[in-house]
Write an enzyme that holds these catalytic residues in place. Sequence first.
Site, PDB file in Angstrom:
ATOM      1  N   LYS A   1       7.538  43.432  27.647  1.00 35.21           N
ATOM      2  CA  LYS A   1       7.384  42.150  26.943  1.00 35.21           C
ATOM      3  C   LYS A   1       6.095  41.397  27.253  1.00 35.21           C
ATOM      4  CE  LYS A   1      10.035  42.334  24.543  1.00 35.21           C
ATOM      5  NZ  LYS A   1      10.061  43.489  23.579  1.00 35.21           N
ATOM      6  N   SER A   2       5.095  42.118  27.703  1.00 39.48           N
ATOM      7  CA  SER A   2       3.823  41.439  27.969  1.00 39.48           C
ATOM      8  C   SER A   2       2.771  41.786  26.912  1.00 39.48           C
ATOM      9  CB  SER A   2       3.324  41.811  29.366  1.00 39.48           C
ATOM     10  OG  SER A   2       3.096  43.202  29.438  1.00 39.48           O
TER      11      SER A   2
ATOM     12  N   THR B   1       3.261  46.479  22.601  1.00 44.02           N
ATOM     13  CA  THR B   1       3.176  46.932  21.212  1.00 44.02           C
ATOM     14  C   THR B   1       1.785  46.636  20.649  1.00 44.02           C
ATOM     15  OG1 THR B   1       5.478  46.209  21.082  1.00 44.02           O
ATOM     16  CG2 THR B   1       4.415  46.810  19.008  1.00 44.02           C
ATOM     17  N   TRP B   2       1.289  45.480  20.945  1.00 46.44           N
ATOM     18  CA  TRP B   2      -0.040  45.061  20.490  1.00 46.44           C
ATOM     19  C   TRP B   2      -1.123  45.944  21.110  1.00 46.44           C
ATOM     20  CZ3 TRP B   2      -2.552  39.739  22.049  1.00 46.44           C
ATOM     21  CH2 TRP B   2      -3.612  39.455  21.188  1.00 46.44           C
TER      22      TRP B   2
ATOM     23  N   HIS C   1       5.311  51.774  31.711  1.00 45.38           N
ATOM     24  CA  HIS C   1       5.612  50.507  32.385  1.00 45.38           C
ATOM     25  C   HIS C   1       5.586  50.701  33.907  1.00 45.38           C
ATOM     26  CE1 HIS C   1       6.544  48.302  28.820  1.00 45.38           C
ATOM     27  NE2 HIS C   1       7.736  48.805  28.599  1.00 45.38           N
TER      28      HIS C   1
ATOM     29  N   LYS D   1       7.746  35.809  18.343  1.00 40.48           N
ATOM     30  CA  LYS D   1       6.833  34.725  17.970  1.00 40.48           C
ATOM     31  C   LYS D   1       5.369  35.134  18.131  1.00 40.48           C
ATOM     32  CE  LYS D   1       9.508  30.520  18.498  1.00 40.48           C
ATOM     33  NZ  LYS D   1       9.584  29.229  19.202  1.00 40.48           N
ATOM     34  N   GLY D   2       5.145  35.972  19.132  1.00 37.53           N
ATOM     35  CA  GLY D   2       3.790  36.487  19.343  1.00 37.53           C
ATOM     36  C   GLY D   2       2.763  35.419  19.656  1.00 37.53           C
TER      37      GLY D   2
END
Length: 315
Positions: free
Chosen positions: A61-62, A65-66, A126, A282-283
């Site tokens: 979650k950091s 994906t981006w 990770h 939300k990004g």
Amino acid sequence: LSTEFFDELLSSLPKEKGQRTPDIFLYQGFWCQPKEIQAIISIQKHYTAEGTDLILATIPKSGTTWLKALSFAIVNRKQFYHSQKDHPLLTSNPHELVPFLEYKLFADNQIPDMSSFPRPRLLATHMPLGAMPDSVRNSRCKLVYLVRNPFDTFVSIYHFIDKIRPKALGPFSLEEAFDMYCRGVIGFGPYWEHMLGYWLESLRNPHKVLFLKYEEMKENTSFELKKMAEFLGYPFSREEEEDGVVEGIAKMCSFEHLKDLEVNKMGKGAIVNFENKHLFRKGGVGDWVNHLTPLMVERLTNIMEQKLACSGLSF
Ligand code: A3P
């Protein structure tokens, strides 16, 4: 890995209540689900890094994906121009294009044959740096680490877990999750140790580890993108810069663009068996103000300041 050996190993490890599995275990100093431990053992035994490997590392979650989307677009841009109608990022989730060592390649006791993969092999993990096999340190492979401020990372983890947590495990309150987070109990955490491992190595060996911050990427994506491309060995030429390739890639990989693609709205199973839409919430930066009490903020601020003291890393 035999079931007996694995069960015996698990029973010898410290454990806590898990967020996605009934229990989470402290393995080699970080917290993992049983399936992750199994994969990590296999990675440590069977993954041999090559000098050309490019490894993306994050805590969940950091911004994984981006980072995957941007790296894929950078490395493959000669083959797939960013505005191309059949660009793979338009029809595949970034996790399908850049596989995780632990959730894809070495998951479920598989040992993949990676010899036929096109070079460079773009991979993700990770795992903390210290848990990586020796070949990662000893070869000339490169690592890009993306860190995110620990407040937003917590909020992102909490919402994600809330969405994908098996109903049978019962509810998980924000307070309970936060307390665990502050004690370091999150997947692949403690977060401070995870980031410090990569941060210190990036200072010692800047050609080996590029350390990026989510907030800076948001603030000035093109600048960070150029830094990344250069580090990965795919610098943008002057013509490319003049042609707007950097901005084009930034836009294609933006949260707003990716989240509205069919594959990311309706698709499933890019990592494991959950809907891809949960990877896009939300990004943004600073959503934590809407979720954490002043006391929580004070507690986590103090912990981070203490843990990162003298490291030169701050948020
Ligand atoms: P939020 O929950 O704060 O919205 P990961 O990819 O490591 O699982 O991290 C998920 C977080 O990154 C989520 O944060 C998600 O919305 C955000 N994210 C996903 N794609 C992004 C993108 N292209 N740009 C910026 N943030 C993105």
